[in-house]
Structure formats: structure tokens, C-alpha cells
Design an enzyme around this catalytic site. Structure first.
Site, PDB file in Angstrom:
ATOM      1  N   SER A  14     -61.251 -26.946   2.337  1.00 41.21           N
ATOM      2  CA  SER A  14     -60.338 -28.082   2.230  1.00 41.21           C
ATOM      3  C   SER A  14     -59.630 -28.021   0.884  1.00 41.21           C
ATOM      4  O   SER A  14     -60.268 -27.816  -0.144  1.00 41.21           O
ATOM      5  CB  SER A  14     -61.101 -29.405   2.329  1.00 41.21           C
ATOM      6  OG  SER A  14     -60.254 -30.475   1.940  1.00 41.21           O
TER       7      SER A  14
ATOM      8  N   TYR B 105     -56.252 -30.037  16.836  1.00 43.52           N
ATOM      9  CA  TYR B 105     -56.262 -31.316  16.133  1.00 43.52           C
ATOM     10  C   TYR B 105     -54.848 -31.883  16.152  1.00 43.52           C
ATOM     11  O   TYR B 105     -54.531 -32.781  16.926  1.00 43.52           O
ATOM     12  CB  TYR B 105     -56.809 -31.146  14.713  1.00 43.52           C
ATOM     13  CG  TYR B 105     -56.895 -32.428  13.895  1.00 43.52           C
ATOM     14  CD1 TYR B 105     -56.017 -33.498  14.082  1.00 43.52           C
ATOM     15  CD2 TYR B 105     -57.864 -32.577  12.914  1.00 43.52           C
ATOM     16  CE1 TYR B 105     -56.100 -34.661  13.328  1.00 43.52           C
ATOM     17  CE2 TYR B 105     -57.959 -33.742  12.148  1.00 43.52           C
ATOM     18  CZ  TYR B 105     -57.070 -34.776  12.369  1.00 43.52           C
ATOM     19  OH  TYR B 105     -57.158 -35.920  11.618  1.00 43.52           O
TER      20      TYR B 105
END
Length: 336
Positions: free
Chosen positions: A175, A318
Site C-alpha cells: 500500500s 474492486y
């Protein structure tokens, strides 16, 4: 069929508010007969991966259901696997709002959420209540206030707590929204982390009498040389799988678009090609020694097939799910 109307209403709202409202409704129906409202019948297309049987190759990527609140409702839509999280040892609020932005013209999202979640213990309570008959992945990370040098301790804490409840564990070291996190993808830091994770996995296998595979989630912004080193480390430490890829910091395809200069990771269609190229290079390097879970901009059957042609065994969605709705699940599973 109804999703374009729902999307139109939701896209009038702030993205995070739209997410909260959607999850509010999904929470009401999850685990109840009202799940029938979102249930879709999809074809059974079993896939063997990491020693597990997935009822179909399509999964929900981490980040949508961070706290495992809507596992059953999401499962009813036809996913073969659901990855919840990223979850950290302690609850944390994440970064300041606004922190989620739509790039509508590009069908992309920029987020700088920062691992906002209610903590691993809360997630486990939700997982215990779920009846999802697919494979449940639990994505783990480190708390923002844990120094990177001690980051591995957070992963080990989470591993210990989720091991009994996970189909597989995903280790998020990619991330861009937790300072320093991506440094764990390189050299000695990566070897140190993977060694500790493998030792913990062996220890937990003895305790629980079951083997839970571990996959590592990597960034799309690695150079070819870095990718080769990552692949080598994953193989040397007998990691069970690799998830490629997380969001990108590259803005070259969205220059000039509204919100393009917001800090954070870019996902959706703009990362589609980049993630596929990483998968192809990774596949060439790994030579089948461990499976790849492909994620990044999948918004159609063709995009999913491209990931698999590049070397992915499984795929996840997603952003495509946000832009296209539940119908995308059915289309991909039935035609992949």
C-alpha cells in the site's frame, strides 16, 4: 440491470459516503433471507490454487470489506473468494478525509485511506458469524504508528489471530498510503519479513493442525530488477502465492483529469495494463513455482482473460465492481 440507476445515485455522493451507505444496506441483509435480493447464480468453475479449491477463479480484492461486515451478502453475488481487510493489530482511523476520489472519465479511483479498520479482533468476530462457502482470504498489515523496523511484529500478531479462520492469509506490503510500508518489498527487509512469516506459519500449522497458505501482495511500480529480486525471495522462502498488483503511484494515463493530482494509490482501468505487464514478467520469472493472483483494472471478461493469459491462476476485482456492479461478477465467472 438495475445497477446503472443505483450507480447514478451513488455517484452524486462523496465516494466514501456512497461506500458507507451501500455497506449499511448490505449489513442489513447479510446473513438473512434478504440476501436473495443480491444473489446471482453463476457457473461452477473450480480452480486449484495454493492447495485450496476455489469454486470459481474470481475473487473480491481486499479494501472493499475491510472489517468483514458483509461477507455473506458479497458471497451471494457469486464470488469464488473474498479477501477481507486490510486489517491491523489495533483499530485505526486511517488518513484524514477526503481520502477517496473517483476519476469517472478513466473509470479509476484514487485512495489514500491508510488502513482504516476496526482492528483484527473485531474482524475475527465478524468472520466467525459468516457462512460464505467460498475461500475467505484475510489481508493483514501494520499499524501506522508501528515503526517500519518493527513492522514484522504487527504481521505476526495478525497472523496468529486470523490463522484459524482464514482460507489464506494475504500479506500487504505494497500500500502506498502507510509511510515506509513499501520499503518492506526490498532486499534484507523483505527476506527478514518472509523468514519470520514462514516460521510463524510452520508454528501455527503445528498448533492448529491445518496449513493456511500465505500470499504476498506487491506493488505495480517495481522495476524489472526489483521484480526479479522479489520473485527470488518469494521462492526461496516457500511463500504460497503472490497477489499482483496493488494500486499505482503512476499518473501518466490520467494526466489532466479531475482529481488526478490527489495523493494516494490509483486503481481501476488506468492500472490495467501496468498490472498485466507485472504479472507477465513475474510469471516468466517464477516459471510456475508459485501461483499468481491477478488484480488491477479488471472491468470485463476480456480484461480478466488477459490477466490469466499473462500468467494469473485467479483474478480479483474492486474498482471494476464499483463502476460496473454485480453483473460484472456473473459475466466474468460465466465466460472466463
Amino acid at each position: 440491470m438495475y445497477y446503472p440507476f443505483v450507480r447514478k445515485a451513488l455517484f452524486q455522493l462523496d465516494p466514501e459516503r456512497a461506500h458507507e451507505l451501500t455497506f449499511q444496506q448490505l449489513r442489513r441483509i447479510t446473513g438473512t433471507p434478504l440476501e436473495a435480493l443480491v444473489r446471482q447464480k453463476v457457473q461452477e468453475k473450480p480452480v486449484q490454487c495454493m492447495g485450496l479449491t476455489f469454486k470459481n477463479p474470481l475473487g473480491l480484492a481486499a479494501g472493499l470489506d475491510k472489517n468483514g461486515e458483509c461477507i455473506d451478502a458479497l458471497g451471494a453475488m457469486g464470488f469464488g473468494s473474498i479477501e477481507v481487510g486490510t486489517v491491523t493489530p489495533r483499530p485505526q482511523a486511517g488518513n484524514d478525509k477526503p481520502r477517496l476520489f473517483r476519476l469517472v472519465e478513466a473509470e479509476g479511483l484514487i485512495n489514500r485511506m491508510g488502513f482504516n479498520n476496526h482492528g483484527v479482533d473485531h474482524l475475527i468476530e465478524n468472520v466467525k458469524k459468516a457462512h460464505f462457502d467460498g475461500v475467505l482470504g484475510i489481508n493483514i498489515g501494520k499499524n501506522k504508528d508501528t515503526p517500519v523496523e518493527q513492522g514484522k511484529d504487527d504481521y505476526l500478531i495478525c497472523m496468529e489471530k486470523v490463522y484459524a479462520y482464514a482460507g489464506y492469509i494475504a500479506v500487504n506490503i505494497s500500500s502506498p498510503n502507510t509511510p515506509g510500508l513499501r520499503t518492506l518489498q526490498y532486499g534484507e527487509a523483505l527476506d527478514d519479513l518472509l523468514s519470520a512469516i514462514k516460521n510463524k506459519q510452520n508454528e501455527l500449522q503445528e498448533i492448529h493442525h491445518k496449513y493456511v497458505p500465505v500470499a504476498v501482495k506487491i506493488a505495480p511500480d517495481l522495476s524489472v530488477e526489483e521484480l526479479i529480486q522479489v520473485a527470488d525471495s518469494l521462492v526461496r522462502h516457500n511463500i504460497d502465492g503472490v497477489i499482483a498488483t496493488n494500486t499505482t503511484l503512476d499518473r501518466s494515463l490520467v494526466n489532466g483529469m479531475k482529481h488526478c493530482d490527489e495523493m494516494g494509490g490509483l486503481s481501476g482501468r488506468p492500472v490495467q495494463l501496468k498490472s498485466t505487464e507485472i504479472i507477465r514478467a513475474l510469471s516468466a520469472e517464477l516459471k510456475g513455482r508459485l501461483p499468481i493472483i491477478g488484480v488491477g483494472g479488471i472491468d470485463s471478461v476480456i480484461a480478466a482473460r488477459e490477466k490469466m493469459a499473462a500468467g494469473a491462476t485467479l483474478v480479483q476485482i474492486y474498482s471494476g465492481f464499483i463502476f460496473k456492479g454485480p453483473q460484472l461478477i456473473k459475466e466474468i465467472v460465466n465466460h472466463i
